[in-house]
Design an enzyme around this catalytic site. Structure first.
Site, mmCIF file in Angstrom:
data_model
loop_
_atom_site.group_PDB
_atom_site.id
_atom_site.type_symbol
_atom_site.label_atom_id
_atom_site.label_comp_id
_atom_site.label_asym_id
_atom_site.label_seq_id
_atom_site.Cartn_x
_atom_site.Cartn_y
_atom_site.Cartn_z
ATOM 1 N N GLU A 192 0.822 -1.216 0.000
ATOM 2 C CA GLU A 192 0.000 0.000 0.000
ATOM 3 C C GLU A 192 0.857 1.268 0.000
ATOM 4 O O GLU A 192 0.349 2.389 0.103
ATOM 5 C CB GLU A 192 -0.948 -0.003 1.200
ATOM 6 C CG GLU A 192 -2.224 -0.794 0.964
ATOM 7 C CD GLU A 192 -1.993 -2.250 0.628
ATOM 8 O OE1 GLU A 192 -1.349 -2.963 1.409
ATOM 9 O OE2 GLU A 192 -2.425 -2.675 -0.472
ATOM 10 N N ASN A 219 -1.274 -7.891 -3.847
ATOM 11 C CA ASN A 219 -1.919 -7.079 -4.887
ATOM 12 C C ASN A 219 -0.950 -6.085 -5.526
ATOM 13 O O ASN A 219 0.054 -5.723 -4.927
ATOM 14 C CB ASN A 219 -3.090 -6.314 -4.272
ATOM 15 C CG ASN A 219 -2.630 -5.366 -3.168
ATOM 16 O OD1 ASN A 219 -2.102 -5.817 -2.152
ATOM 17 N ND2 ASN A 219 -2.786 -4.070 -3.366
ATOM 18 N N ASP A 264 -7.919 -5.436 -4.615
ATOM 19 C CA ASP A 264 -6.976 -5.687 -3.522
ATOM 20 C C ASP A 264 -6.951 -7.157 -3.141
ATOM 21 O O ASP A 264 -6.793 -7.509 -1.979
ATOM 22 C CB ASP A 264 -7.315 -4.815 -2.294
ATOM 23 C CG ASP A 264 -6.267 -4.938 -1.199
ATOM 24 O OD1 ASP A 264 -5.066 -5.089 -1.521
ATOM 25 O OD2 ASP A 264 -6.637 -4.911 -0.015
HETATM 26 O O1 LIG Z 1 0.471 -5.469 0.577
HETATM 27 C C1 LIG Z 1 1.094 -5.558 1.611
HETATM 28 O O2 LIG Z 1 2.323 -5.420 1.711
HETATM 29 C C2 LIG Z 1 0.327 -5.920 2.812
HETATM 30 C C3 LIG Z 1 0.940 -6.125 4.057
HETATM 31 C C4 LIG Z 1 0.158 -6.519 5.130
HETATM 32 C C5 LIG Z 1 0.923 -6.793 6.381
HETATM 33 O O3 LIG Z 1 2.156 -6.867 6.297
HETATM 34 O O4 LIG Z 1 0.390 -6.955 7.473
HETATM 35 C C6 LIG Z 1 -1.252 -6.668 4.945
HETATM 36 C C7 LIG Z 1 -1.749 -6.427 3.662
HETATM 37 N N1 LIG Z 1 -0.977 -6.048 2.649
HETATM 38 C C8 LIG Z 1 -3.125 -6.613 3.350
HETATM 39 O O5 LIG Z 1 -3.537 -6.425 2.214
HETATM 40 C C9 LIG Z 1 -4.011 -7.034 4.355
HETATM 41 O O6 LIG Z 1 -5.189 -7.271 4.094
HETATM 42 C C10 LIG Z 1 -3.510 -7.211 5.642
HETATM 43 C C11 LIG Z 1 -4.172 -7.572 6.807
HETATM 44 C C12 LIG Z 1 -3.219 -7.598 7.750
HETATM 45 C C13 LIG Z 1 -3.394 -7.928 9.152
HETATM 46 O O7 LIG Z 1 -2.369 -8.272 9.773
HETATM 47 O O8 LIG Z 1 -4.514 -7.867 9.685
HETATM 48 N N2 LIG Z 1 -2.031 -7.274 7.239
HETATM 49 C C14 LIG Z 1 -2.176 -7.035 5.935
#
Ligand SMILES: O=C(O)c1cc(C(=O)O)c2c(n1)C(=O)C(=O)c1cc(C(=O)O)[nH]c1-2
Ligand SMILES: O=C(O)c1cc(C(=O)O)c2c(n1)C(=O)C(=O)c1cc(C(=O)O)[nH]c1-2
Lengths: 584, 584
Positions: free
Chosen positions: A181, A265, A307
């Site tokens: 993101e 994504n 996403d």
């Molecule tokens: O695209 C990324 O690098 C990335 C990292 C992370 C993360 O490291 O926790 C999440 C997400 N995306 C993501 O899309 C997501 O839904 C998500 C949920 C969580 C969580 O720990 O609840 N981390 C992440």
């Protein structure tokens, strides 16, 4: 091949070095990522007597997603930022043996997308290895708690962080990055277990030489073939800030020496800003564990619109399909479809929806591509409503468990929809690079999650338990035919693996989003352990004290979780349960 | 009168409005401050079966000293700063009913002397009343969680805070201030329960009209008689910044309509800077609850030398002494002596050491004054070693419990000594005003605490349990003859009230410094509840992440607690225990 022709003859893949039943040395228990334990003292008959043996506080009020590890007489717990590693003595009810503090840079907290979580450590060869939020992988002496090595792998100034649990394969530690993101370019890296030096690194985007694609690369689907697709499927240079991070689960098949993992994504979320397939985001890779060279890949969601990261677990199982034994892997994708793939070739054998979905009609088994439903495609300036699953997917990071005894997959998942408006966005290093205004909501029926059992042999759900909030914890299944999982409204539950009947539940101090594990203590008894402590993306409204009047908070998740602060406070605590009485 | 002539015929004082056995409406359970419950389902025979019913996380990593309250079907928990008030539903295993947030000024954290603790709320007339750290007393509707009133009583810019639990007597809420280490002038204030308006305020220092000393004032001892002693026993004007705060416990005798409470040490610590008796610091006051007018006072430690605040509990008991029924109160003072006073007159009937002491030889019953041991008097620039008890006293805030069944007082206390050097110090508003370099250490035998049973009838200890750290939690005793207390190294213990034999213990997530309580749930079962979460002055090394290499940290407490970080992490959690099975 019709899914209904699969016969129930499921075996998890054997391990290179078989894991002791008493131990729990990696978050998924084994290389096949089953989260299945052969321990069977705790059964459907006696689990209702389960009681708390001891507890341990982390003193942190952010999301606790990690699996505790057990190796011999010691339990290891890694916390969210500041990523302390605690060693607890199982011989004396969890007394603290030592604490290791990696002291990550404070600023890492500011660039983590989804709370400051950590999904756990891994044990091998006398070392505990884990990632600190500020992109350091560390190895600590499991006996003494002394640091053995610490390797810097990324830069928080570019929006990079690390939250995933390493997988240790033979002499290598395999890790990936976060930051999709923030316009981060995803990679997976192998470090030498001995000294933390870099063995190989494979990017998810860019030219083949960066992606470690060579002559050996044999993708199953036509659209995945071609040179430098990681460049050509992007607008000029956009692959450099295109996401495809690797923050989820890695599996390993020792018989073929392949690792399997998904990529996240593409960035930014607004798809109009990145015409093309955006390879290799939202994909799965099979790579040689020693060299990192890609063997095959499938892009689950080309030109991802919603996403739908591909990082969810791939559970390695051997199934008999139409009388033929096949080496498959089960992958409940964020797009809401449960994929059964041939793990030697990447062929998608079947893909059926395991959640309520409006965004994707079906997966075309000829091309391997999902068919997006009309009207569910976001475009700049246009509002698109009722996209289900929402951005966190049919299932997010929360890992399923598979029992070879029941042949069922136990899936903690979400029941969420979203309304979105795509917006313009420019890239500024280290800042959010999203371009989408999102507002999520609970799915039809006004509940946010489901915990279900899925039969890969029939491609059908066997039972399902509705939860008011997303089922954001990991799952555990045991040879006692008991399945464990936690809920965001503070319950830790045990249900019958065959029927889904609730057998026992415990009101924890905070919502439970950790990964439950089981082990046999030095006293010979079977224990169940789990961290409570609500947070993560879904729980950020509580752990981040977000204003519930602002629906766009936490990238739109707040709107779906407005009521969570009524049901739970934050706060990290390890719970360890056992049956009453002495050694059985 | 020789103490040994007291006969064991002890009764706690009756209450104006008797407290229901099932409830726990104020931290000390009753006006007499007994912390005794008539509930007897949990006994010495079955307590070993005690198991955890549910838990609740506060998400805070500072010291949790509060007693939960129980009124009907609801439990109320007030946290350390930011002083959230949680209402938990006892009908559904502790589900959150509502949260009230007073939002105290952040800067309050910076002036609190001893961690950002809060010792609990009080219930009366449909209201929960408690103090926020930034000097606001608030009343909240017990049913809805809506704020009824909020009264500002002090100024953090002058170093003032509030940590004590109010006592509600009839239509008045009685509260006091903290800040003795910042040159604050102590007071006790009565607010009208109805609207929070001020009814009366009595300062601890200054002219009689401020101290609410009038014609009715009849002190027992000669040295406590005279006009405006709160001015005359100080160097000019120093009474204005002289301490004597009121941050401890208040008791109430409905038969005489008197409240009893102690005042804290004088400021600064360096006694050379305040020649004179420094009235009315380190004293006890008896006051009319309606008017606040003083009835009598005794100065426990005139010209205090060692930070011996007088704020510890006064437990009201009716004893038969030499065949004569006497209305007494028991007061284990910080100076290490256990006082038995006639609560109608202030006469000290006896005062015997209940801890290891080098600083005070005895209490002279003719004058009421302690005799300081030669060589234990600090003077500017001189180092004085081995002062025992150390500054936190033989006992600090941690409240004792008294059982009318056994006739014994159960005292959680310290076993600490200190080395001090007095230094010059000037007053700057809102900053530390101490003038003493202190380094504490564990007492002889290298342990830091004791939990003991004391017989006021014989003036002798009946049994004692050594603890490695100060016993910094409250005590609870029940009609099942079980005594409960917590330790800083994560144990919550049940011992036999008669013998001190350990019957059960539970490894909590963090050190336990809360006040255990018991109640009868809506299901008819007896429950035990306690907060864990190490901190307070003794635990600041963990909750404040202090450097253990600096002995003077936390006003010298760090040196005695260097090993605490090896044994506990911080983290607030409520534990609620019960026997297995259904309604008895
Ligand atoms: O695209 C990324 O690098 C990335 C990292 C992370 C993360 O490291 O926790 C999440 C997400 N995306 C993501 O899309 C997501 O839904 C998500 C949920 C969580 C969580 O720990 O609840 N981390 C992440
Ligand atoms: O003089 C004061 O105003 C004052 C306030 C407090 C407090 O409010 O917590 C403590 C003390 N003094 C004190 O002397 C002391 O030993 C102490 C211990 C604690 C604690 O909560 O652990 N508070 C306090």
């Amino acid at each position: 091949i019709a899914v209904s022709l699969l016969t129930v003859c499921a075996l998890p893949v054997a391990l290179a070095a078989p894991v002791k039943d008493s131990d729990w040395p990696m978050p998924a228990k084994d290389y096949a990522n089953t989260r299945f334990s052969r321990l069977n003292q705790i059964t459907t008959g006696n689990v209702k007597q389960l009681q708390l043996a001891w507890t341990f506080s982390t003193g942190l009020a952010t999301g606790h997603e990690a699996a505790p590890l057990v190796v011999g007489d010691t339990m290891y717990v890694v916390t969210p930022y500041p990523n302390y590693l605690y060693a607890l003595d199982l011989k004396s009810g969890g007394r603290l043996k030592w604490t290791y503090k990696p002291e990550p840079a404070r600023a890492a907290q500011g660039v983590a997308c989804c709370d400051v979580v950590n999904r756990g450590a891994a044990y091998a060869d006398g070392k505990i290895v884990f990632n600190a939020l500020d992109n350091h992988t560390v190895a600590v002496d499991a006996e003494t708690g002394k640091e053995i090595w610490k390797t810097k792998l990324g830069d928080i100034n570019l929006g990079q962080t690390m939250t995933m649990a390493p997988l240790i394969v033979k002499d290598k530690v395999i890790v990936g990055n976060s930051g999709g993101e923030m316009g981060v370019r995803g990679w997976v890296t192998a470090l030498n277990l001995k000294d933390g030096s870099k063995a190989w690194q494979a990017f998810s985007t860019g030219p083949d030489k960066d992606v470690l694609i060579g002559a050996d690369f044999k993708p199953y689907y036509e659209s995945d073939r071609g040179k430098d697709l990681g460049v050509k499927t992007w607008p000029p240079d956009k692959w450099q800030i295109g996401g495809g991070t690797v923050w989820g689960w890695i599996s390993y098949d020792p018989t073929t020496n392949l690792i399997f993992y998904g990529t996240a994504n593409p960035g930014p979320w607004n798809p109009d800003l990145r015409p093309g397939d955006n390879k290799w985001t939202s994909s799965v890779f099979a790579r040689d564990a020693d060299t990192g060279m890609a063997k095959w890949a499938v892009q689950y969601n080309p030109h991802d619109l919603h996403d739908y990261d591909g990082v969810n677990e791939h559970i390695l199982v051997d199934l008999t399909i139409q009388g033929k034994p096949r080496k498959v892997m089960l992958h409940p994708d964020r797009n809401g479809f449960l994929y059964v793939l041939d793990r030697t070739t990447g062929e998608i054998i079947s893909a059926n929806p395991f959640v309520y979905t409006t965004s994707i009609q079906k997966v075309d088994l000829k091309t391997g591509h999902p068919i997006v439903a009309p009207g569910k495609e976001p475009h700049t300036g246009i509002r698109v409503n009722d996209i289900c699953p929402a951005a966190p997917g049919g299932k997010d990071w929360q890992p399923s468990a598979f029992s070879p005894q029941t042949g069922l997959l136990y899936i903690p998942h979400n029941h969420l929809c979203m309304d979105v408006t795509s917006t313009e966005v420019g890239y500024i290093a280290g800042t959010p690079y999203v371009g989408m205004e999102v507002s999520m909501k609970k799915g039809p029926g006004d509940y946010g999650g489901v915990f279900s059992a899925w039969n890969p042999a029939t491609g059908k759900e066997v039972w399902a338990i509705k939860e008011h909030y997303p089922a954001w914890s990991g799952a555990l299944v045991t040879a006692g035919d008991v399945v464990f999982y936690g809920t965001m409204d503070r319950w830790f539950k045990a249900v019958d693996a065959k029927t889904g009947k609730e057998l026992w539940k415990f009101q924890a101090g905070s919502g439970v989003i950790g990964q439950p594990i089981t082990f046999q203590g030095p006293d010979g008894k079977q224990y169940i352990a789990v961290l409570s402590g609500v947070g993560g993306w879904a729980g950020a409204v509580v752990s981040g004290h977000l204003d519930t009047r602002i629906p766009y908070g936490a990238l739109g998740f707040v709107n779906a979780m407005k009521d969570l602060p009524n049901d739970t406070t934050p706060g990290g605590m390890l719970y360890v349960f056992a049956l009453p009485g002495n050694t059985p």
